[in-house]
Design an enzyme around this catalytic site. Structure first.
Site, PDB file in Angstrom:
ATOM      1  N   GLU A   1      -6.149 -13.276   0.319  1.00  0.00           N
ATOM      2  CA  GLU A   1      -7.485 -12.708   0.188  1.00  0.00           C
ATOM      3  C   GLU A   1      -8.405 -13.621  -0.611  1.00  0.00           C
ATOM      4  OE1 GLU A   1      -6.225  -8.009   0.012  1.00  0.00           O
ATOM      5  OE2 GLU A   1      -6.385  -9.125  -1.860  1.00  0.00           O
TER       6      GLU A   1
ATOM      7  N   ASP B   1      -2.243  -0.370  -4.011  1.00  0.00           N
ATOM      8  CA  ASP B   1      -3.429  -1.226  -3.961  1.00  0.00           C
ATOM      9  C   ASP B   1      -3.610  -1.956  -2.642  1.00  0.00           C
ATOM     10  OD1 ASP B   1      -1.347  -2.928  -4.105  1.00  0.00           O
ATOM     11  OD2 ASP B   1      -2.058  -4.057  -5.830  1.00  0.00           O
TER      12      ASP B   1
END
Lengths: 354, 354
Positions: free
Chosen positions: B64, B235
């Site tokens: 990411e 998460d």
């Protein structure tokens, strides 16, 4: 140090190492080999995870992240564009990039990409021209003789056989510098006093000016039939170089249409104006140049896969050249779940309590 | 070397320098000061350019990029998440980040962020708890005693006054290591043999397990009224820790709703289930904890502004500590438009022809 102990290390190619790498390989050979990587990745275009660049715009410029992945490797480039920087003695564009392993997520390479971007932009233009320029083209006009101009010239020479240059820049000293930098490399060079003069007899026209504005570097009457236009300078919203009428007479080849429609010359056209994807030409799915009269236009804006190819190429040179440093970038605790313990042990070694 | 000649340099904080920095400042003080930066940035939340992270998913994990900007500074973090990595002696998560000047686009700091992310995650949880935990809370259960657990404990001690820990992990050796790492830091520590036992008497429950799956670390009956839940481990899509019924009884506080609805515990709820934005609590726009009976839940997923705060904090420590290296990252030709000339001159110095 054992191999296991070096999991923290990421090879880093500094600006100095990149210059040495280009010099060690030779700029013509570097561009030729890089172009082969770029072409190879265009040919397997469908494998790539593609997304328009992620831009953060501000009053003075833009900062962008350009990620992509082929499923095995992941790459991204950080690049800024701040036209006002030159007035302050800074570069308009600086860049660096990272190649990572998709399987582990670990970075494998961090490298400067200011120089590398200049090289990959030129290599991409030359690869496109291999499919689009008139057969046997030897003369190229370069309008805009700034930081990208020499790289374009050398890439076209190495890959397409261009050996006569006609240079024009609104700043005559830029043309003189370009000619001087290219001296002794086998070009016949003419410095011209207008864009009109520069395009005379040119089979390829490269526009690579830098101002962030709608400009008309080429007007319609300057472009004769059969020419290939390599439009490099128009590469962000509000920045174009060609008169719209030229676009309407041309067959337009682009990298990634969703990005080029925002950033390229074709931002001047209807959003459904037909364009041809360059990868389809390289993959043999559609024709490149198909007639002597056709005006072909490569509307270059630069795409993430080209940076990916460049990162791959640089990575593949590291072992043979040793031109990199070892960067202690990744925390690698002796025991993977014990990050805090690693900190404690580092403290114990130095006699410090966390 | 003159200042002008150092335009190529970006300060770099290696893993080794980061450990030395944390040790030099002291981990409690580091977390406390970092928490103040995080809180300051949450209070000016509306200034930030916010976007959900840009994720590249693969079979084994995700890579990411998390960019944000406050208009003056720009920051981004590269972070991977590969649960299988621990089996191969690698970290599940590694990260690094960059802070840049919006005005010039030039990077100002490159730093390791594996350790820094652990610190900012803990500091964010503790700042949230300052507003959400019951008054005078001293006992915290920590379920999941891996790499994040000690940082959570120390942040809560420094910022909210927690000094009794009840540890539980499915791997008892993880709890023992956590207890050992925290020995002598002023905690009363109880190692528990179940989650149920861990939550007994705890005013704050921190869940921070690592498996990438829908799990039920907390069932509804384990959560009494008045408790604050600090849910850190859930998460990413498909990874949650709490039974849905707990969520329905809680007031839920989140960082950035568009991201948390995809990645957080609330992915289990309707997309319009009411949540409270943490920044509004910190800015005094809405209440945090408003009653002794209320169950508060911080559904932590980690947001780009927290990394931005961490980058700012580290940047501000560089000058006083000198704990950084100078990285030759930015091409800085003596003449801004003459990148190729820089290459030629480098070659001339080494007696090489480009």
């Amino acid at each position: 140090m054992t191999t296991a102990a070096k999991l923290n290390i990421v090879p880093f190619v500094s600006v100095d190492s990149m210059m040495k790498l280009v010099l060690a390989i030779g700029v013509e050979r570097f561009l030729t080999e890089l172009a082969a990587y770029i072409e190879e990745d265009f040919r397997r275009w469908e494998l790539f995870d593609k997304t328009p660049r992620i831009a953060s715009h501000s009053h003075d410029g833009v900062i962008e992240l350009m990620p992509t992945s082929d499923g095995r490797l992941y790459g991204f480039k950080y690049v800024n564009g701040h036209p006002k920087n030159t007035r302050e003695g800074l570069q308009t564009v600086t860049a660096f990039g990272v190649l990572a392993d998709v399987g582990s997520g670990y970075p494998m390479l961090l490298t400067e990409m200011t120089i590398l971007t200049a090289l990959r932009t030129a290599a991409t233009s030359a690869v496109a021209a291999k499919y689009l320029a008139p057969n046997g083209a030897r003369t190229m006009a370069i309008i805009g003789n700034g930081a990208q101009s020499e790289f374009q010239a050398i890439a076209f020479k190495a890959i397409t056989g261009i050996d006569r240059l006609r240079l024009y820049d609104i700043d005559p000293s830029a043309s003189r510098r370009c000619a001087k930098n290219l001296a002794g490399m086998g070009f016949g060079i003419t410095i011209c006093s207008s864009g009109q003069e520069a395009v005379e007899g040119a089979e390829v026209i490269t526009t690579v000016t830098a101002d962030k504005q709608y400009a008309t570097i080429l007007t319609d009457n300057m472009v004769g039939s059969g020419v290939h236009i390599n439009a490099v300078g128009g590469d962000c919203p509000g920045k174009t170089e060609l008169h719209r009428d030229i676009l309407l007479r041309s067959d337009i080849f682009v990298e990634f249409p969703p990005q080029t429609r925002i950033e390229g010359e074709i931002q001047q056209l209807d959003p459904d104006h037909p364009v041809i994807e360059l990868w389809q030409v390289m993959a043999g799915k559609v024709a490149g140049r198909s007639s002597d009269k056709q005006i072909t236009l490569f509307d270059s804006v630069g795409f993430a896969t080209e940076d990916f190819s460049a990162l791959r190429y640089v990575r593949d040179q590291l072992q043979a050249t040793g031109l990199y440093e070892e960067l202690d970038l990744l925390a690698d605790p002796d025991e993977p779940r014990d990050l805090f313990g690693m900190l404690l042990r580092a403290g114990a070694k130095e006699g410090v309590v966390a």
